[in-house]
Motif scaffolding. Structure first.
Motif, PDB file in Angstrom:
ATOM      1  N   GLU A 167       0.425  -1.308  -0.539  1.00  0.00           N
ATOM      2  CA  GLU A 167      -0.055  -0.193  -0.055  1.00  0.00           C
ATOM      3  C   GLU A 167       1.057   1.074   0.014  1.00  0.00           C
ATOM      4  N   THR A 168       1.324   1.747  -1.422  1.00  0.00           N
ATOM      5  CA  THR A 168       2.613   2.634  -1.714  1.00  0.00           C
ATOM      6  C   THR A 168       1.372   3.816  -1.009  1.00  0.00           C
ATOM      7  N   ASP A 169       0.221   4.277  -1.290  1.00  0.00           N
ATOM      8  CA  ASP A 169      -0.284   4.981  -0.919  1.00  0.00           C
ATOM      9  C   ASP A 169      -0.313   5.279   1.296  1.00  0.00           C
ATOM     10  N   ASP A 170      -0.403   4.779   1.469  1.00  0.00           N
ATOM     11  CA  ASP A 170      -0.119   4.859   2.844  1.00  0.00           C
ATOM     12  C   ASP A 170       1.140   5.758   3.716  1.00  0.00           C
ATOM     13  N   MET A 217      -1.264   7.010  -6.051  1.00  0.00           N
ATOM     14  CA  MET A 217      -2.299   7.515  -6.224  1.00  0.00           C
ATOM     15  C   MET A 217      -1.693   8.823  -6.945  1.00  0.00           C
ATOM     16  N   ALA A 218      -1.282  10.011  -5.538  1.00  0.00           N
ATOM     17  CA  ALA A 218      -1.140  11.225  -5.851  1.00  0.00           C
ATOM     18  C   ALA A 218       0.217  11.085  -6.601  1.00  0.00           C
ATOM     19  N   LEU A 219       1.215  10.870  -6.686  1.00  0.00           N
ATOM     20  CA  LEU A 219       1.839  10.941  -7.652  1.00  0.00           C
ATOM     21  C   LEU A 219       2.061  10.960  -8.546  1.00  0.00           C
ATOM     22  N   GLU A 220       0.966   9.503  -8.881  1.00  0.00           N
ATOM     23  CA  GLU A 220       1.066   9.122  -9.999  1.00  0.00           C
ATOM     24  C   GLU A 220       0.249  10.209 -10.803  1.00  0.00           C
ATOM     25  N   LYS A 253       4.957  15.999   1.645  1.00  0.00           N
ATOM     26  CA  LYS A 253       4.962  15.713   3.191  1.00  0.00           C
ATOM     27  C   LYS A 253       3.121  15.786   3.239  1.00  0.00           C
ATOM     28  N   ASP A 254       2.201  15.817   3.804  1.00  0.00           N
ATOM     29  CA  ASP A 254       0.780  15.643   3.514  1.00  0.00           C
ATOM     30  C   ASP A 254       0.561  15.736   2.049  1.00  0.00           C
ATOM     31  N   LEU A 255       1.010  14.570   0.984  1.00  0.00           N
ATOM     32  CA  LEU A 255       0.487  15.178  -0.022  1.00  0.00           C
ATOM     33  C   LEU A 255      -0.797  14.210  -0.007  1.00  0.00           C
ATOM     34  N   ASP A 256      -1.869  15.558  -0.063  1.00  0.00           N
ATOM     35  CA  ASP A 256      -3.706  14.566  -0.547  1.00  0.00           C
ATOM     36  C   ASP A 256      -4.286  15.192  -1.540  1.00  0.00           C
ATOM     37  N   ALA A 257      -5.311  14.467  -1.725  1.00  0.00           N
ATOM     38  CA  ALA A 257      -6.167  15.217  -2.745  1.00  0.00           C
ATOM     39  C   ALA A 257      -5.921  16.826  -2.965  1.00  0.00           C
ATOM     40  N   LEU A 258      -5.717  17.328  -1.784  1.00  0.00           N
ATOM     41  CA  LEU A 258      -6.349  19.113  -2.088  1.00  0.00           C
ATOM     42  C   LEU A 258      -5.307  19.550  -2.355  1.00  0.00           C
ATOM     43  N   GLN A 307     -11.095  12.023  -5.700  1.00  0.00           N
ATOM     44  CA  GLN A 307     -11.163  12.892  -5.086  1.00  0.00           C
ATOM     45  C   GLN A 307     -10.565  14.524  -5.853  1.00  0.00           C
ATOM     46  N   VAL A 308      -9.304  14.098  -6.592  1.00  0.00           N
ATOM     47  CA  VAL A 308      -8.801  15.286  -7.042  1.00  0.00           C
ATOM     48  C   VAL A 308      -9.789  16.189  -8.058  1.00  0.00           C
TER      49      VAL A 308
END
Lengths: 275, 584
Positions: free
Chosen positions: B204-207, B248-251, B272-277, B555-556
């Protein structure tokens, strides 16, 4: 599939008793039923002890259905014992029915005798008395209390762990058995739809093989789980959970012994009466 | 104290059957560092965990070359109980690690064996209960807890031993979204509060972006990549070769940056704190700067659900209560209809009623109230065996069904139960093994195959019965990035080539987005949402009530709706397809 006599927590006198007191009840039961109770006249002895066990079941607020399950499990054995004794008992003359003539000496194995049936009933009652005590212990004693109690008896830690893990493996086996039955049913292999002969002939390989293989795997995992948590360290583990033996435990234990002595007194009196 | 708590120098390990599981591994970590180990199934992650914790060679034998030091000691030379004093290990399956009668006893077991003073043990248990948010569960039987709670108890039972090095082997791979979040949170808190060196293996690379100080990627036992998360996740092609999915965020950001010909090199600050926002803000900025634009035309969507299809499977006011005191209501008045040829995803937390529902569909459970119909026929009187040709269910754990000596026998067993034997059965064996890409394993003993292959064999055995409806229960459990899509792909082929209906129960939102045309969300034994996948994923507020989140691209996209992005984006391709480089 549900484990029929699984521990369920309830706040009752029986649940709160020290596990060694409940173990004492089991041991006294076993001691009672191995004493010679060879005549129907000993019925009051068994009745007194069985009444004590039923009273404890009731005090522990165990559902009647569990007792019914116990009887259901033993019913086949009862019928077998009564039938066998009915036909083979050598000390009876009161024939209920004669099916055929075949036997040795004066004994006709084709005749069902009242005395044999009654003796079969007595044996069944002995078995029920014995069987009523162990589920009571299992259903009212958490394995944590059991483990602590066994340590109090200075049982070696390996033996204590074996007892407790055997209990947890029993639950596991029931669960796995149910999963495997379902998995094979989904492939058109439904043992519930088979008659007893087909079941014995071919049903158990697809069920037992995965069970054994899974249990081997589980045993390996279990060894890893144990040893990576320090099991095997030389010396005695720290006793973390402590059980206090209270006055109430002492009173109940004394009561069990008193009832047992009463049963033995009754037995001796009856035996003397029989000459 | 040595400078490094973990010091591996050129380590090679070969099992007794001559399989080299690790080759030339070098790795160092200081106290308080978290090393995340990634890699496909069979890459050597678990062997690395076993080597660090002494399970190898004490339980699984083999040969080792090179130097291993864990907290300054070599586990190879020590019995396991001695290694457990400085290296704690937690394995994938919480079930196998919990054997004590209650949570308190479970947590006391390790330090009691190490003969810590009683008062200290009780103090440590209290601290662990608090850290892992388990206060109040002390007297509960671990077996009665949820998956996330069980895994936290397993973690607590290691923490009370106060190891200097903590090894976590895929701790979240068998959990639902709540369980995954709970365990990930617990590890985050642990990292903040304890100066422990943590080795964590996962798919789970997202976590892991917030957790990892170092990332190591293993490929067939070798170190394919190693370094900071920013460095490792910038190596896209090497990661793909090793079967590791980029978060996925980096993808998404990688795809966007490629559009504008910018290199995808990440910094620690960016991760750091990488999320959909944060991702959507980056895209918005590029749109405002004029580098990107939103396409006027919405991306091509998958075929919408055809509502007029005949129903293959119907639940009519289905209620199911598990007997007990009191009875547990697992399904309450469920009404749904699945059309022929549909691929339907079913999501929901553990205990939401998904498995009970599918067990009613195959007849393993009979509804307390209501009716289940297959092709319009009530199945109340149909035995489970007879149902196997109508509805096939592939269970999560293939080991409950595999028992024969070869893959061929395994498939023939089901066929013979239905009276199919001889040449037609043999032909079927070859056909389905080809479907699941296991033709070469036709004579292999199933228990010698990898978990992923055993699952594929279980799917093949079910597909061979040619059911009209195929249900896949958690095809992603304990699977790597590639493996989790293989089974879903078999499901899609079953629909496309045979026109059958497929139901998938899963916690993997990306998998649902990729394969399911329709999505059903279960909550508390009821159908909470049911509709085309994109529409359901748009109901973010409702999903959040059930602790579920739509896939990252959705989400994005929802964040980017004000700048014109269509609302029905569910896959990465949809999102990237809706964006484009602004022409000069």
């Amino acid at each position: 599939m549900q484990v029929p006599f699984k521990y369920t927590y309830r706040d009752t006198l029986v649940h709160r008793l020290h596990p060694l007191v409940k173990l004492l009840h089991v041991l006294l039961t076993l001691l009672l039923i191995i004493t010679p109770l060879y005549s129907i006249r000993f019925l009051p002895v068994l009745a007194v002890w069985l009444a004590l066990s039923v009273g404890l079941w009731s005090l522990a607020r165990i559902e009647v259905s569990r007792f019914a399950t116990l009887i259901k499990l033993l019913l086949g054995t009862f019928v077998f014992l009564i039938t066998i004794q009915g036909f083979t008992y050598r000390f009876g003359d009161t024939v209920i029915v004669t099916l055929f003539q075949w036997g040795y000496g004066d004994t006709n194995l084709g005749a069902l005798k009242l005395e044999g049936v009654v003796f079969g009933l007595l044996l069944s009652l002995r078995m029920l008395t014995a069987a009523a005590s162990l589920p009571l212990f299992v259903m009212t004693t958490s394995s944590a209390d059991l483990m602590t109690g066994l340590r109090k008896l200075h049982m070696p830690k390996v033996a204590t762990l074996m007892v407790v893990s055997a209990l947890s493996f029993t639950t596991l086996i029931f669960e796995m058995w149910a999963f495997i039955l379902d998995a094979q049913k989904l492939r058109g292999f439904d043992i519930n739809q088979m008659n007893i002969i087909t079941r014995l002939r071919k049903a158990y390989v697809p069920i037992v093989t995965p069970l054994v293989l899974l249990l081997f795997r589980r045993a390996n995992d279990f060894q890893i789980a144990l040893e990576t948590r320090g099991f095997g360290t030389p010396g005695n583990p720290t006793e973390v959970e402590r059980l206090e033996f209270t006055v109430r435990d002492g009173v109940v234990a004394a009561f069990f012994v008193a009832v047992w002595v009463l049963c033995q007194y009754l037995r001796v009196q009856i035996a003397a009466g029989l000459g | 104290m040595a400078e490094f708590e973990l010091d591996l120098d050129n380590v090679t390990f070969t099992y007794e059957d001559e399989t080299t599981a690790l080759a030339n591994i070098s790795l160092r970590a200081r106290a308080g560092e978290c090393v995340v180990v990634l890699g496909a199934n069979g890459a050597g992650k678990s062997t690395l965990c076993f080597l660090l914790s002494g399970i190898v060679p004490q339980i699984f034998g083999g040969r080792r070359e090179g130097k291993v030091r864990v907290a300054g000691q070599d586990p190879w030379d020590l019995p396991l109980y001695a290694t457990s004093k400085f290296c704690g290990v937690m394995l994938q399956d919480p079930e196998v690690q919990l054997f004590n009668p209650n949570v308190f006893a479970e947590m006391a077991f390790g330090p009691a064996n190490l003969q810590m003073p009683r008062e200290e043990i009780i103090g440590r248990i209290g601290e662990s209960l608090e850290l892992l948010h388990l206060v109040g569960l002390e007297q509960r039987n671990p077996r009665d807890l949820s998956g996330g709670q069980k895994q936290r108890v397993a973690l607590g039972s290691v923490l009370t031993m106060r190891p200097r090095v903590l090894v976590l082997d895929e701790p979240t791979s068998q959990l639902d979204p709540i369980g995954r979040w709970e365990v990930a949170e617990a590890i985050r808190r642990l990292k903040l509060t304890h100066q422990m060196t943590i080795v964590l293996t996962t798919h789970e690379t997202d976590d892991i972006l917030e957790l990892a100080d170092q990332v190591v990627v293993l490929d067939s036992g070798k170190m394919a990549l190693a370094g900071s998360p920013a460095h490792v996740f910038s190596q896209r092609s090497a990661l793909e070769e090793s079967g590791v999915r980029i978060p996925m965020a980096l993808e998404i950001m990688d795809g966007v940056q490629r559009m504008v010909d910018q290199p995808s090199e990440w910094t620690a600050e960016y991760l750091k704190d990488l999320d959909a926002l944060k991702v959507s803000s980056g895209i918005k900025a590029m749109i405002h700067e004029g580098a990107l634009q939103v396409h006027a035309e919405p991306p091509a969507q998958k075929a919408a659900v055809v509502q007029t299809r005949d129903a293959a499977l119907e639940a009519v006011s289905v209620t199911y209560r598990y007997p007990g005191n009191p009875p547990v209501v697992a399904l309450q008045d469920v009404n749904l209809s699945v059309g022929r040829g549909e691929i339907v995803g079913i999501i929901g937390q553990n205990g939401s009623g998904k498995s009970t529902l599918v067990k009613c569909f195959v007849g393993l459970l009979r509804p307390t109230k209501g009716q289940v119909r297959v092709n319009g026929q009530d199945i109340a009187k149909v035995s489970v065996g007879q149902m196997s040709q109508k509805v096939g269910l592939v269970l999560q754990n293939p080991d409950y069904q595999l028992f024969t000596s070869s893959s061929r026998e395994e498939i023939l067993f089901g066929l013979s139960n239905l009276g199919i034997t001889g040449e037609s059965a043999e032909a079927k064996v070859h056909e389905v093994l080809k479907w699941v890409d296991l033709e070469k394993e036709i004579e292999t003993f199933p228990f010698r195959m990898s978990f992923g292959d055993r699952r594929k064999l279980a799917v093949a055995a079910t597909v061979a019965l040619d059911p009209q409806v195929l249900i896949l229960d958690e095809p992603t459990t304990a699977q790597d990035h590639r493996g989790r899509y293989q089974i879903a792909e078999i499901g899609r082929r079953f629909r496309d080539e045979k026109g059958r209906t497929v139901l998938m129960i899963t916690h993997d939102m990306d998998l649902i987005a990729r394969y399911a045309e329709r999505l059903i969300v279960m909550w508390n034994g009821q159908v909470l949402l049911d509709g085309p996948t994109a529409e359901v994923f748009r109901q973010v507020d409702v999903l959040e009530r059930t602790f579920l989140h739509p896939p990252m691209p959705t989400q994005v996209a929802l964040q980017l709706q004000p700048v014109g992005l269509p609302g029905d984006v569910i896959r990465l391709e949809d999102l990237l397809g809706a964006l484009g480089r602004k022409s000069a």
